[in-house]
Design a protein around this motif. Structure first.
Motif, PDB file in Angstrom:
ATOM      1  N   MET A  51       0.950  -1.189   0.181  1.00 44.72           N
ATOM      2  CA  MET A  51       0.246   0.017  -0.065  1.00 44.72           C
ATOM      3  C   MET A  51       0.968   1.083  -0.134  1.00 44.72           C
ATOM      4  SD  MET A  51      -3.060   1.210   2.738  1.00 44.72           S
ATOM      5  CE  MET A  51      -1.913   1.605   3.962  1.00 44.72           C
ATOM      6  N   VAL A  52       0.627   2.211  -0.834  1.00 40.61           N
ATOM      7  CA  VAL A  52       1.225   3.533  -0.869  1.00 40.61           C
ATOM      8  C   VAL A  52       0.185   4.617  -0.550  1.00 40.61           C
ATOM      9  CG1 VAL A  52       2.403   4.967  -2.587  1.00 40.61           C
ATOM     10  CG2 VAL A  52       2.642   2.512  -2.592  1.00 40.61           C
ATOM     11  N   ARG A  53       0.650   5.571   0.300  1.00 38.87           N
ATOM     12  CA  ARG A  53       0.012   6.790   0.498  1.00 38.87           C
ATOM     13  C   ARG A  53       0.906   7.812   0.770  1.00 38.87           C
ATOM     14  NH1 ARG A  53      -0.495   8.659   5.941  1.00 38.87           N
ATOM     15  NH2 ARG A  53       0.130   7.124   7.511  1.00 38.87           N
ATOM     16  N   ALA A  54       0.239   9.025   0.053  1.00 38.38           N
ATOM     17  CA  ALA A  54       0.947  10.347   0.480  1.00 38.38           C
ATOM     18  C   ALA A  54       0.699  10.679   1.799  1.00 38.38           C
ATOM     19  CB  ALA A  54       0.419  11.285  -0.893  1.00 38.38           C
ATOM     20  N   THR A  55       1.607  11.563   2.365  1.00 40.20           N
ATOM     21  CA  THR A  55       1.581  11.995   3.755  1.00 40.20           C
ATOM     22  C   THR A  55       1.370  13.733   3.514  1.00 40.20           C
ATOM     23  OG1 THR A  55       4.002  12.892   3.912  1.00 40.20           O
ATOM     24  CG2 THR A  55       3.095  10.530   4.528  1.00 40.20           C
ATOM     25  N   VAL A  56       1.010  14.333   4.668  1.00 46.83           N
ATOM     26  CA  VAL A  56       0.824  15.776   4.428  1.00 46.83           C
ATOM     27  C   VAL A  56       1.914  16.551   4.068  1.00 46.83           C
ATOM     28  CG1 VAL A  56      -1.224  15.893   6.254  1.00 46.83           C
ATOM     29  CG2 VAL A  56       1.251  16.149   6.996  1.00 46.83           C
ATOM     30  N   THR A  57       3.140  16.244   4.432  1.00 45.89           N
ATOM     31  CA  THR A  57       4.401  16.785   4.003  1.00 45.89           C
ATOM     32  C   THR A  57       4.601  16.642   2.330  1.00 45.89           C
ATOM     33  OG1 THR A  57       5.857  15.072   4.765  1.00 45.89           O
ATOM     34  CG2 THR A  57       5.447  16.819   6.316  1.00 45.89           C
ATOM     35  N   GLY A  58       3.923  15.703   1.794  1.00 43.56           N
ATOM     36  CA  GLY A  58       4.277  15.270   0.418  1.00 43.56           C
ATOM     37  C   GLY A  58       5.181  14.131   0.239  1.00 43.56           C
ATOM     38  N   SER A  59       5.708  13.557   1.554  1.00 40.09           N
ATOM     39  CA  SER A  59       6.436  12.438   1.076  1.00 40.09           C
ATOM     40  C   SER A  59       5.491  11.223   0.921  1.00 40.09           C
ATOM     41  CB  SER A  59       7.202  11.973   2.725  1.00 40.09           C
ATOM     42  OG  SER A  59       6.286  11.773   3.452  1.00 40.09           O
ATOM     43  N   ILE A  60       5.951  10.033   0.592  1.00 44.37           N
ATOM     44  CA  ILE A  60       5.425   9.036   0.094  1.00 44.37           C
ATOM     45  C   ILE A  60       5.725   7.770   0.977  1.00 44.37           C
ATOM     46  CG2 ILE A  60       5.084   6.994  -1.562  1.00 44.37           C
ATOM     47  CD1 ILE A  60       6.067   9.266  -3.580  1.00 44.37           C
ATOM     48  N   LEU A  61       4.638   7.287   1.504  1.00 43.88           N
ATOM     49  CA  LEU A  61       4.887   6.080   2.856  1.00 43.88           C
ATOM     50  C   LEU A  61       4.452   4.970   1.994  1.00 43.88           C
ATOM     51  CD1 LEU A  61       5.600   5.532   5.592  1.00 43.88           C
ATOM     52  CD2 LEU A  61       3.345   5.720   6.277  1.00 43.88           C
ATOM     53  N   TYR A  62       5.558   3.964   1.701  1.00 43.76           N
ATOM     54  CA  TYR A  62       5.292   2.642   1.030  1.00 43.76           C
ATOM     55  C   TYR A  62       5.228   1.528   1.932  1.00 43.76           C
ATOM     56  CZ  TYR A  62       6.056  -1.001  -2.577  1.00 43.76           C
ATOM     57  OH  TYR A  62       5.998  -1.894  -3.577  1.00 43.76           O
ATOM     58  N   HIS A  63       4.023   0.786   2.240  1.00 47.37           N
ATOM     59  CA  HIS A  63       4.041  -0.313   2.910  1.00 47.37           C
ATOM     60  C   HIS A  63       4.734  -1.651   2.243  1.00 47.37           C
ATOM     61  CE1 HIS A  63       2.017   1.884   6.255  1.00 47.37           C
ATOM     62  NE2 HIS A  63       1.562   2.297   5.156  1.00 47.37           N
ATOM     63  N   LEU A  64       5.665  -2.172   3.107  1.00 48.62           N
ATOM     64  CA  LEU A  64       6.176  -3.408   2.370  1.00 48.62           C
ATOM     65  C   LEU A  64       5.134  -4.717   2.585  1.00 48.62           C
ATOM     66  CD1 LEU A  64       9.521  -2.354   4.323  1.00 48.62           C
ATOM     67  CD2 LEU A  64       8.937  -2.040   1.894  1.00 48.62           C
ATOM     68  N   ILE A  65       5.699  -5.608   1.508  1.00 43.59           N
ATOM     69  CA  ILE A  65       5.189  -6.963   1.708  1.00 43.59           C
ATOM     70  C   ILE A  65       6.247  -7.701   2.017  1.00 43.59           C
ATOM     71  CG2 ILE A  65       2.919  -6.515   0.490  1.00 43.59           C
ATOM     72  CD1 ILE A  65       4.556  -7.751  -2.318  1.00 43.59           C
ATOM     73  N   GLY A  66       6.139  -8.877   2.441  1.00 42.46           N
ATOM     74  CA  GLY A  66       7.024  -9.915   2.806  1.00 42.46           C
ATOM     75  C   GLY A  66       8.188 -10.061   1.581  1.00 42.46           C
ATOM     76  N   ALA A  67       7.383 -10.231   0.467  1.00 42.19           N
ATOM     77  CA  ALA A  67       8.450 -10.659  -0.821  1.00 42.19           C
ATOM     78  C   ALA A  67       9.467  -9.562  -0.884  1.00 42.19           C
ATOM     79  CB  ALA A  67       7.678 -10.965  -1.905  1.00 42.19           C
ATOM     80  N   GLU A  68       9.113  -8.408  -0.813  1.00 37.27           N
ATOM     81  CA  GLU A  68      10.022  -7.276  -0.842  1.00 37.27           C
ATOM     82  C   GLU A  68      11.067  -7.332   0.144  1.00 37.27           C
ATOM     83  OE1 GLU A  68       6.910  -3.959  -3.002  1.00 37.27           O
ATOM     84  OE2 GLU A  68       6.840  -4.389  -0.777  1.00 37.27           O
ATOM     85  N   ARG A  69      10.772  -7.487   1.371  1.00 42.00           N
ATOM     86  CA  ARG A  69      11.582  -7.400   2.426  1.00 42.00           C
ATOM     87  C   ARG A  69      12.605  -8.771   2.127  1.00 42.00           C
ATOM     88  NH1 ARG A  69       7.208  -5.989   5.720  1.00 42.00           N
ATOM     89  NH2 ARG A  69       6.668  -8.287   6.244  1.00 42.00           N
ATOM     90  N   ALA A  70      11.958  -9.687   1.877  1.00 42.13           N
ATOM     91  CA  ALA A  70      12.978 -10.915   1.526  1.00 42.13           C
ATOM     92  C   ALA A  70      13.796 -10.714   0.263  1.00 42.13           C
ATOM     93  CB  ALA A  70      12.112 -12.386   1.142  1.00 42.13           C
ATOM     94  N   ARG A  71      13.396 -10.142  -0.744  1.00 41.21           N
ATOM     95  CA  ARG A  71      14.222  -9.986  -1.938  1.00 41.21           C
ATOM     96  C   ARG A  71      15.244  -8.816  -1.443  1.00 41.21           C
ATOM     97  NH1 ARG A  71      12.596  -6.747  -7.438  1.00 41.21           N
ATOM     98  NH2 ARG A  71      14.730  -6.953  -8.647  1.00 41.21           N
ATOM     99  N   ALA A  72      15.072  -7.759  -0.690  1.00 45.78           N
ATOM    100  CA  ALA A  72      16.030  -6.989  -0.256  1.00 45.78           C
ATOM    101  C   ALA A  72      17.187  -7.295   0.832  1.00 45.78           C
ATOM    102  CB  ALA A  72      15.503  -5.573   0.513  1.00 45.78           C
ATOM    103  N   LYS A  73      16.533  -8.482   1.739  1.00 44.18           N
ATOM    104  CA  LYS A  73      17.496  -9.085   2.473  1.00 44.18           C
ATOM    105  C   LYS A  73      18.654  -9.752   1.709  1.00 44.18           C
ATOM    106  CE  LYS A  73      17.478 -12.376   6.099  1.00 44.18           C
ATOM    107  NZ  LYS A  73      17.489 -13.654   6.392  1.00 44.18           N
ATOM    108  N   HIS A  74      18.066 -10.796   0.645  1.00 39.96           N
ATOM    109  CA  HIS A  74      18.648 -11.266  -0.118  1.00 39.96           C
ATOM    110  C   HIS A  74      19.835 -10.396  -0.858  1.00 39.96           C
ATOM    111  CE1 HIS A  74      20.095 -14.456  -2.958  1.00 39.96           C
ATOM    112  NE2 HIS A  74      19.926 -13.587  -4.047  1.00 39.96           N
ATOM    113  N   VAL A  75      19.425  -9.444  -1.534  1.00 39.44           N
ATOM    114  CA  VAL A  75      20.382  -8.279  -2.079  1.00 39.44           C
ATOM    115  C   VAL A  75      21.441  -7.779  -1.158  1.00 39.44           C
ATOM    116  CG1 VAL A  75      20.624  -6.386  -3.258  1.00 39.44           C
ATOM    117  CG2 VAL A  75      18.728  -7.983  -3.687  1.00 39.44           C
TER     118      VAL A  75
END
Length: 183
Positions: free
Chosen positions: A1-25
């Motif tokens: 899930m992705v959402r914009a914040t009041v400051t204009g930043s982007i908050l990207y909520h991670l899923i398990g596969a993304e965490r696993a891929r980044a851990k591997h990398v």
């Protein structure tokens, strides 16, 4: 899930596969550095667990930015020569991240003035990263303002500590900037 914040930043909520891929990398990158005996980027004493965590979180921030830009398939996960890469996610686009809730974008004198630098912050639940917040971006030239210079302490590398206020929020305009970047 992705959402914009009041400051204009982007908050990207991670899923398990993304965490696993980044851990591997991150683990591949750490193994590469261990084999070559290269120090970590921060001049900190060698701590295999902390070094591995830094590499994993860096990979996670890069993956999120590449995904948001729609170039995940172009992201180079691991290479023999990072200095030869034209950018972290696209030519001229570098990604930096912080574990601290108010961590600033850190730039060093050797960073390319003409590159764009994206600042991300990690959000945790316990030790587990659950989201990456894309704060914003600026060019090296803009970020390397003498008023942002920090001389370092406790052996940490001196750097420019760029305040959020001068960053273009989120990824606004970065795709257009990338189209005009020439290397």
């Amino acid at each position: 899930m992705v959402r914009a914040t009041v400051t204009g930043s982007i908050l990207y909520h991670l899923i398990g596969a993304e965490r696993a891929r980044a851990k591997h990398v991150g683990d591949l990158r750490q193994a590469f550095h261990d084999q070559r005996g290269t120090p970590n980027s921060y001049n900190l004493p060698h701590d295999p667990d902390n070094d591995r965590k830094i590499n994993r979180l860096g990979a996670l921030a890069e993956l999120v930015v590449a995904t948001l830009l729609g170039v995940e398939d172009q992201w180079v996960e691991c290479t023999a020569d990072y200095k030869a890469l034209p950018g972290d996610v696209l030519p001229g686009i570098q990604v930096r991240s912080s574990q601290k809730p108010y961590g600033r974008l850190l730039l060093h004198p050797a960073d390319h003035d003409e590159h764009a630098f994206v600042q991300c912050r990690h959000h945790f639940r316990g030790e587990q990263p659950v989201a990456v917040e894309v704060i914003g971006w600026t060019t090296g030239l803009t970020g390397k303002n003498s008023s942002h210079w920090w001389t370092g302490k406790n052996g940490l590398r001196p750097c420019y500590r760029v305040p959020d206020e001068i960053l273009t929020p989120g990824l606004r305009g970065l795709t257009q900037w990338a189209r005009t970047y020439s290397h």
